[in-house]
Write an enzyme that holds these catalytic residues in place. Structure first.
Site, PDB file in Angstrom:
ATOM      1  N   GLY A  22     -10.831  -1.973   3.124  1.00  0.00           N
ATOM      2  CA  GLY A  22     -10.695  -1.013   4.211  1.00  0.00           C
ATOM      3  C   GLY A  22      -9.421  -1.212   5.010  1.00  0.00           C
ATOM      4  N   ALA A  23      -9.397  -0.630   6.241  1.00  0.00           N
ATOM      5  CA  ALA A  23      -8.162  -0.578   7.033  1.00  0.00           C
ATOM      6  C   ALA A  23      -7.053  -0.004   6.152  1.00  0.00           C
ATOM      7  CB  ALA A  23      -7.791  -1.946   7.591  1.00  0.00           C
ATOM      8  N   HIS A  25      -4.151   2.081   4.218  1.00  0.00           N
ATOM      9  CA  HIS A  25      -2.810   2.567   4.545  1.00  0.00           C
ATOM     10  C   HIS A  25      -2.242   3.263   3.321  1.00  0.00           C
ATOM     11  CE1 HIS A  25      -1.640  -0.928   2.229  1.00  0.00           C
ATOM     12  NE2 HIS A  25      -2.258  -1.734   3.087  1.00  0.00           N
ATOM     13  N   GLU A  26      -0.974   3.626   3.392  1.00  0.00           N
ATOM     14  CA  GLU A  26      -0.364   4.400   2.314  1.00  0.00           C
ATOM     15  C   GLU A  26      -0.372   3.650   0.973  1.00  0.00           C
ATOM     16  OE1 GLU A  26       0.269   7.482   2.062  1.00  0.00           O
ATOM     17  OE2 GLU A  26       1.248   7.277   0.117  1.00  0.00           O
ATOM     18  N   GLY A  27      -0.334   2.323   1.016  1.00  0.00           N
ATOM     19  CA  GLY A  27      -0.414   1.550  -0.233  1.00  0.00           C
ATOM     20  C   GLY A  27      -1.733   1.814  -0.939  1.00  0.00           C
ATOM     21  N   HIS A  28      -2.838   1.765  -0.169  1.00  0.00           N
ATOM     22  CA  HIS A  28      -4.152   2.062  -0.762  1.00  0.00           C
ATOM     23  C   HIS A  28      -4.183   3.509  -1.245  1.00  0.00           C
ATOM     24  CE1 HIS A  28      -5.306  -1.159   2.280  1.00  0.00           C
ATOM     25  NE2 HIS A  28      -5.772  -1.676   1.160  1.00  0.00           N
ATOM     26  N   GLN A  58     -14.350 -14.368   0.298  1.00  0.00           N
ATOM     27  CA  GLN A  58     -12.967 -14.634  -0.099  1.00  0.00           C
ATOM     28  C   GLN A  58     -12.085 -15.049   1.073  1.00  0.00           C
ATOM     29  OE1 GLN A  58     -12.414 -10.451  -1.487  1.00  0.00           O
ATOM     30  NE2 GLN A  58     -10.344 -10.680  -0.683  1.00  0.00           N
ATOM     31  N   LYS A 149       0.922  -5.653  -5.190  1.00  0.00           N
ATOM     32  CA  LYS A 149       1.171  -6.364  -3.939  1.00  0.00           C
ATOM     33  C   LYS A 149       0.513  -7.754  -3.983  1.00  0.00           C
ATOM     34  CE  LYS A 149       1.252  -7.117   0.680  1.00  0.00           C
ATOM     35  NZ  LYS A 149       0.258  -8.149   0.854  1.00  0.00           N
ATOM     36  N   ARG A 187      -2.961  -6.286   7.467  1.00  0.00           N
ATOM     37  CA  ARG A 187      -2.751  -7.304   8.503  1.00  0.00           C
ATOM     38  C   ARG A 187      -1.433  -7.091   9.270  1.00  0.00           C
ATOM     39  NH1 ARG A 187      -5.175 -10.365   4.213  1.00  0.00           N
ATOM     40  NH2 ARG A 187      -7.049 -11.496   4.858  1.00  0.00           N
TER      41      ARG A 187
HETATM   42  P1  AMP Z   1      -7.040  -5.024   0.303  1.00  0.00           P
HETATM   43  O1  AMP Z   1      -7.778  -3.947   1.015  1.00  0.00           O
HETATM   44  O2  AMP Z   1      -5.931  -5.604   1.078  1.00  0.00           O
HETATM   45  O3  AMP Z   1      -7.949  -6.032  -0.321  1.00  0.00           O
HETATM   46  O4  AMP Z   1      -6.323  -4.302  -0.912  1.00  0.00           O
HETATM   47  C1  AMP Z   1      -6.995  -3.453  -1.779  1.00  0.00           C
HETATM   48  C2  AMP Z   1      -6.080  -3.106  -2.921  1.00  0.00           C
HETATM   49  O5  AMP Z   1      -4.918  -2.461  -2.420  1.00  0.00           O
HETATM   50  C3  AMP Z   1      -5.591  -4.353  -3.684  1.00  0.00           C
HETATM   51  O6  AMP Z   1      -5.600  -4.067  -5.076  1.00  0.00           O
HETATM   52  C4  AMP Z   1      -4.193  -4.537  -3.141  1.00  0.00           C
HETATM   53  O7  AMP Z   1      -3.336  -5.189  -4.063  1.00  0.00           O
HETATM   54  C5  AMP Z   1      -3.764  -3.109  -2.916  1.00  0.00           C
HETATM   55  N1  AMP Z   1      -2.664  -3.010  -1.940  1.00  0.00           N
HETATM   56  C6  AMP Z   1      -2.584  -3.656  -0.747  1.00  0.00           C
HETATM   57  N2  AMP Z   1      -1.401  -3.391  -0.154  1.00  0.00           N
HETATM   58  C7  AMP Z   1      -0.733  -2.559  -0.974  1.00  0.00           C
HETATM   59  C8  AMP Z   1       0.553  -1.933  -0.931  1.00  0.00           C
HETATM   60  N3  AMP Z   1       1.391  -2.106   0.096  1.00  0.00           N
HETATM   61  N4  AMP Z   1       0.926  -1.138  -1.969  1.00  0.00           N
HETATM   62  C9  AMP Z   1       0.083  -0.938  -3.034  1.00  0.00           C
HETATM   63  N5  AMP Z   1      -1.143  -1.512  -3.127  1.00  0.00           N
HETATM   64  C10 AMP Z   1      -1.537  -2.306  -2.130  1.00  0.00           C
END
Ligand code: AMP
Length: 278
Positions: A22-23, A25-28, A58, A149, A187
């Site tokens: 969650g939280a 962003h554009e990466g997700h 985790q 990432k 974060r």
């Molecule tokens: P998280 O919510 O941080 O556990 O991330 C969920 C998924 O999003 C994981 O597969 C991360 O590698 C991916 N992710 C996080 N940040 C980015 C980003 N800036 N660009 C692309 N994918 C990302």
């Protein structure tokens, strides 16, 4: 788009899963768009399912888990816009039923040997493997998308999937960055306005290291750039891209860094050598 809390309501058919905490962003969002496109191309009726679950197992620091942002309403909007078919936001009890031990699969070597994230965050990959296996069991995806990432996590999940002979294809997604190169992260919101400019040093270090002629000089250069910007370096390494062991000539290599800025831990990576970040 459906919002599902109870795993029993996950009945949309074969799907692509994008696991997140969650939280968003554009990466997700870019992973969700990719996942939706894969589902469309493969004719998977369940479309793209985004799991939103802040996995307690985790986290190796209780304070990090407590302050992790929880923004389900905004997350659902991002998922909808990116074309998701469903958000799967289970309660902790649905993932880890009380009194029922959820097994941790045997960890692949890449989760325990490299002495990078595995050494800095003891237990982290154990929790990742546990939750990924559990989410795969609950959602039964044909494809799962993971971001580059978290390069080490991507290698861990690929090895786990292959060693357990799971019938799910792991697809990597490119890292989405801010204009100064900082990789987007949930974060990053904890960086103060004073700290934020220095955070760009992580990407600058990868670019500077990418231009060095040997892994050893690249490691020194990355460390210099990070320390020069006031970051506390946890590691700045060039490794075999897949095994994460010491690099060997003729194999793909990856530069990997982790550093702390104030209370925020930043990680990033790039191919090595490289002339710039995409
Ligand atoms: P998280 O919510 O941080 O556990 O991330 C969920 C998924 O999003 C994981 O597969 C991360 O590698 C991916 N992710 C996080 N940040 C980015 C980003 N800036 N660009 C692309 N994918 C990302």
């Amino acid at each position: 788009m459906r919002i599902v809390h109870d795993p029993g309501d996950l009945d949309g058919g074969p799907c692509v899963l994008v696991p997140t905490m969650g939280a968003l962003h554009e990466g997700h969002a870019s992973l969700i768009r990719a996942g939706s496109e894969i589902a469309r191309q493969r004719g998977l009726a369940g479309g793209c399912v985004v799991s939103v679950f802040v996995n307690p197992t985790q986290f190796n620091e209780a304070a990090d888990f407590e302050r992790y942002p929880r923004t389900l309403e905004a997350d659902a909007e991002i998922c909808r816009e990116a074309g998701a078919a469903a958000v799967f936001a289970p309660e902790r009890e649905a993932v880890y039923p009380p009194g029922v031990g959820v097994p941790t699969p045997r960890l692949p070597d890449v989760a325990t040997r490299p002495r990078l994230e595995d050494a800095m965050r003891p237990g982290h990959f154990k929790g990742v493997c546990q939750v990924v296996k559990r989410l795969f069991d609950l959602v039964q995806p044909r494809v799962a998308v993971f971001g580059e990432k978290d390069w080490q996590q991507l290698q861990v999940v690929e090895q786990l999937t292959s060693e357990l002979r799971l019938r799910v294809t792991i697809v990597p997604g490119r890292t989405v960055r801010e204009s100064d190169g900082l990789a987007m992260s949930s974060r990053n919101r904890f960086l103060s306005a004073q700290e934020r400019p220095a955070a760009g040093a992580v990407a600058r270090a990868l670019v500077a290291g990418g231009k060095c002629s040997t892994p050893a000089t690249a490691e020194r250069r990355m460390r210099m750039v990070l320390e020069g910007a006031g970051l506390r370096v946890e590691y700045a390494a060039v490794r075999d891209a897949w095994t994460l062991e010491r690099p060997r000539r003729g194999r793909p290599m990856r530069a990997l860094v982790a550093a702390r800025l104030g209370t925020v831990r930043l990680i990033d990576n790039a191919p090595w050598p490289c002339s710039g970040l995409e």
